[in-house]
Enzyme design. Structure first.
Site, PDB file in Angstrom:
ATOM      1  N   LYS A  13      77.765  18.472  39.056  1.00 26.90           N
ATOM      2  CA  LYS A  13      76.793  19.235  39.865  1.00 26.90           C
ATOM      3  C   LYS A  13      75.758  18.306  40.491  1.00 26.90           C
ATOM      4  O   LYS A  13      75.513  18.338  41.691  1.00 26.90           O
ATOM      5  CB  LYS A  13      76.081  20.297  39.000  1.00 26.90           C
ATOM      6  N   ARG A  88      71.724  30.374  34.361  1.00 22.15           N
ATOM      7  CA  ARG A  88      72.601  29.979  33.256  1.00 22.15           C
ATOM      8  C   ARG A  88      72.800  31.107  32.255  1.00 22.15           C
ATOM      9  O   ARG A  88      73.496  30.915  31.267  1.00 22.15           O
ATOM     10  CB  ARG A  88      71.926  28.836  32.522  1.00 22.15           C
ATOM     11  N   ARG A 127      76.917   8.015  31.413  1.00 19.39           N
ATOM     12  CA  ARG A 127      75.997   8.268  32.531  1.00 19.39           C
ATOM     13  C   ARG A 127      74.685   7.510  32.381  1.00 19.39           C
ATOM     14  O   ARG A 127      74.097   7.437  31.316  1.00 19.39           O
ATOM     15  CB  ARG A 127      75.689   9.769  32.627  1.00 19.39           C
ATOM     16  N   ARG A 160      69.869   9.775  29.393  1.00 19.64           N
ATOM     17  CA  ARG A 160      69.205  11.002  28.951  1.00 19.64           C
ATOM     18  C   ARG A 160      69.324  11.147  27.444  1.00 19.64           C
ATOM     19  O   ARG A 160      70.335  10.829  26.865  1.00 19.64           O
ATOM     20  CB  ARG A 160      69.863  12.206  29.649  1.00 19.64           C
ATOM     21  N   ARG A 171      75.601  21.695  23.858  1.00 18.85           N
ATOM     22  CA  ARG A 171      75.458  22.064  25.280  1.00 18.85           C
ATOM     23  C   ARG A 171      76.705  22.805  25.760  1.00 18.85           C
ATOM     24  O   ARG A 171      76.613  23.769  26.513  1.00 18.85           O
ATOM     25  CB  ARG A 171      75.201  20.804  26.132  1.00 18.85           C
TER      26      ARG A 171
HETATM   27  P1  AP5 Z   1      76.663  14.694  36.836  1.00 16.98           P
HETATM   28  O1  AP5 Z   1      76.959  15.018  38.246  1.00 16.98           O
HETATM   29  O2  AP5 Z   1      75.396  13.993  36.536  1.00 16.98           O
HETATM   30  O3  AP5 Z   1      76.845  15.995  35.913  1.00 16.98           O
HETATM   31  P2  AP5 Z   1      76.113  17.415  35.948  1.00 16.98           P
HETATM   32  O4  AP5 Z   1      77.149  18.446  36.271  1.00 16.98           O
HETATM   33  O5  AP5 Z   1      74.906  17.376  36.813  1.00 16.98           O
HETATM   34  O6  AP5 Z   1      75.826  17.555  34.410  1.00 16.98           O
HETATM   35  P3  AP5 Z   1      74.450  17.691  33.589  1.00 16.98           P
HETATM   36  O7  AP5 Z   1      74.711  17.009  32.286  1.00 16.98           O
HETATM   37  O8  AP5 Z   1      73.280  17.255  34.375  1.00 16.98           O
HETATM   38  O9  AP5 Z   1      74.438  19.232  33.404  1.00 16.98           O
HETATM   39  P4  AP5 Z   1      73.708  20.054  32.347  1.00 16.98           P
HETATM   40  O10 AP5 Z   1      73.980  21.390  32.890  1.00 16.98           O
HETATM   41  O11 AP5 Z   1      74.142  19.817  30.975  1.00 16.98           O
HETATM   42  O12 AP5 Z   1      72.219  19.491  32.395  1.00 16.98           O
HETATM   43  P5  AP5 Z   1      70.897  20.042  33.044  1.00 16.98           P
HETATM   44  O13 AP5 Z   1      70.104  18.877  33.464  1.00 16.98           O
HETATM   45  O14 AP5 Z   1      71.181  21.115  34.036  1.00 16.98           O
HETATM   46  O15 AP5 Z   1      77.898  13.819  36.288  1.00 16.98           O
HETATM   47  C1  AP5 Z   1      77.940  13.309  34.974  1.00 16.98           C
HETATM   48  C2  AP5 Z   1      78.495  11.879  34.963  1.00 16.98           C
HETATM   49  O16 AP5 Z   1      79.845  11.874  35.419  1.00 16.98           O
HETATM   50  C3  AP5 Z   1      77.734  10.920  35.880  1.00 16.98           C
HETATM   51  O17 AP5 Z   1      77.631   9.670  35.249  1.00 16.98           O
HETATM   52  C4  AP5 Z   1      78.605  10.829  37.146  1.00 16.98           C
HETATM   53  O18 AP5 Z   1      78.485   9.573  37.769  1.00 16.98           O
HETATM   54  C5  AP5 Z   1      79.995  11.085  36.595  1.00 16.98           C
HETATM   55  N1  AP5 Z   1      80.817  11.868  37.534  1.00 16.98           N
HETATM   56  C6  AP5 Z   1      80.420  12.925  38.300  1.00 16.98           C
HETATM   57  N2  AP5 Z   1      81.447  13.415  39.011  1.00 16.98           N
HETATM   58  C7  AP5 Z   1      82.541  12.664  38.675  1.00 16.98           C
HETATM   59  C8  AP5 Z   1      83.906  12.703  39.077  1.00 16.98           C
HETATM   60  N3  AP5 Z   1      84.362  13.600  39.970  1.00 16.98           N
HETATM   61  N4  AP5 Z   1      84.760  11.796  38.525  1.00 16.98           N
HETATM   62  C9  AP5 Z   1      84.304  10.878  37.625  1.00 16.98           C
HETATM   63  N5  AP5 Z   1      83.010  10.800  37.216  1.00 16.98           N
HETATM   64  C10 AP5 Z   1      82.135  11.682  37.737  1.00 16.98           C
HETATM   65  O19 AP5 Z   1      70.173  20.765  31.806  1.00 16.98           O
HETATM   66  C11 AP5 Z   1      69.656  20.030  30.729  1.00 16.98           C
HETATM   67  C12 AP5 Z   1      68.973  20.980  29.727  1.00 16.98           C
HETATM   68  O20 AP5 Z   1      67.870  21.656  30.357  1.00 16.98           O
HETATM   69  C13 AP5 Z   1      69.843  22.120  29.194  1.00 16.98           C
HETATM   70  O21 AP5 Z   1      70.610  21.706  28.081  1.00 16.98           O
HETATM   71  C14 AP5 Z   1      68.766  23.163  28.825  1.00 16.98           C
HETATM   72  O22 AP5 Z   1      68.155  22.856  27.607  1.00 16.98           O
HETATM   73  C15 AP5 Z   1      67.744  23.002  29.931  1.00 16.98           C
HETATM   74  N6  AP5 Z   1      68.000  23.897  31.076  1.00 16.98           N
HETATM   75  C16 AP5 Z   1      68.267  23.514  32.352  1.00 16.98           C
HETATM   76  N7  AP5 Z   1      68.439  24.576  33.151  1.00 16.98           N
HETATM   77  C17 AP5 Z   1      68.277  25.686  32.361  1.00 16.98           C
HETATM   78  C18 AP5 Z   1      68.350  27.088  32.603  1.00 16.98           C
HETATM   79  N8  AP5 Z   1      68.633  27.577  33.829  1.00 16.98           N
HETATM   80  N9  AP5 Z   1      68.146  27.923  31.554  1.00 16.98           N
HETATM   81  C19 AP5 Z   1      67.844  27.455  30.330  1.00 16.98           C
HETATM   82  N10 AP5 Z   1      67.773  26.137  30.029  1.00 16.98           N
HETATM   83  C20 AP5 Z   1      67.989  25.254  31.038  1.00 16.98           C
HETATM   84 ZN    ZN Z   2      72.797  17.560  36.401  1.00 15.04          ZN
END
Ligand code: AP5
Ligand code: ZN
Length: 213
Positions: A13, A88, A127, A160, A171
């Site tokens: 994402k 979410r 990452r 992170r 997660r």
């Molecule tokens: P990357 O693109 O960074 O992954 P992402 O989908 O953004 O994953 P996140 O880990 O950021 O998602 P998340 O939902 O767990 O975290 P969030 O910050 O939202 O890609 C990952 C890696 O893979 C990178 O190194 C990249 O280079 C590589 N990559 C990408 N695409 C690739 C491909 N096609 N092929 C190979 N490699 C690739 O949330 C964090 C925390 O915040 C949650 O746990 C929760 O506690 C809280 N939170 C956030 N939003 C909410 C909400 N709406 N409600 C409640 N709690 C929330």
């Molecule tokens: Zn993300």
């Protein structure tokens, strides 16, 4: 366009967001990035969110709904937006519908980053991110030009706190239990596009463009 990006941790994402954002001139609202900034700055919001985030659990609906409600007021978000990591839970999706109804607009498309869980551990543990811009790298799949440093600013990259195999488990559990029902919620509205998120980044990008054309 008004878009939602949904998918498990590491599904891509955050990697696709800046590309979609530039292509369609949208604002990018990532609740995870906003919460991490609040935790780092030790704001009241950050203090409330920290513990749940470190355990890989969701923070409360009220906290994130409040952040999004504020952010959607920004002038830069009036033409369109990308919501990355929100909604979410089904409650968050319902609240979002309410907020948008009040503004007389609606979500155009939900991009579902579909991918098998087993691929995600390698993506998450490799990452590295540049905290101030949100740019992310991967030691194997998207290495920075100089190991440990951002390509654009030359500033150091960090990992992170929740990017460990153990926290990833919880997660993923939150994703399957609380977020998968959100995909069904939008499927019923007929606005979900499934993306093959296990493919290389460039291929995912062209699938995104296809889905939005
Ligand atoms: P990357 O693109 O960074 O992954 P992402 O989908 O953004 O994953 P996140 O880990 O950021 O998602 P998340 O939902 O767990 O975290 P969030 O910050 O939202 O890609 C990952 C890696 O893979 C990178 O190194 C990249 O280079 C590589 N990559 C990408 N695409 C690739 C491909 N096609 N092929 C190979 N490699 C690739 O949330 C964090 C925390 O915040 C949650 O746990 C929760 O506690 C809280 N939170 C956030 N939003 C909410 C909400 N709406 N409600 C409640 N709690 C929330
Ligand atoms: Zn993300």
């Amino acid at each position: 366009k008004r878009l939602i990006l949904v998918g498990p941790p590491g599904s891509g994402k955050g990697t696709q967001s800046p590309i979609i954002k530039d292509e369609y001139c949208l604002c990018h609202l990532a609740t995870g990035d906003m919460l991490r900034a609040a935790v780092a700055a030790k704001t009241p919001l950050g203090i409330k969110a920290k513990e749940a985030m470190e355990k890989g659990e969701l923070v409360t609906d009220d906290l994130v709904v409040g952040i999004i409600d504020d952010a959607l007021k920004k002038p830069s978000c009036q033409k369109g937006f990308i919501l990355d990591g929100f909604p979410r839970t089904v409650v968050q999706a319902e609240k979002l519908d309410e907020m948008l109804q009040n503004r007389g607009v609606k979500v155009d498309k939900v991009l579902n980053f579909a991918i098998d869980d087993v691929i995600l551990e390698e993506r998450i543990t490799g990452r590295w991110i540049h905290p101030s811009s949100g740019r992310s790298y991967h030691t194997k799949f998207a290495p920075p030009k100089a190991p440990g440093f951002d390509d654009v600013t030359g500033e150091p990259l960090i990992q992170r706190k929740d990017d460990t195999a153990a926290v990833l488990k919880s997660r993923l559990e939150s994703f399957h239990k609380q977020t998968e029902p959100v995909i069904d919620y939008y499927k019923k509205k007929g606005i979900v596009a499934n993306l093959p998120a296990e493919k290389p980044p460039q291929e995912v990008t062209s699938e995104v463009k296809k889905a939005l054309s």
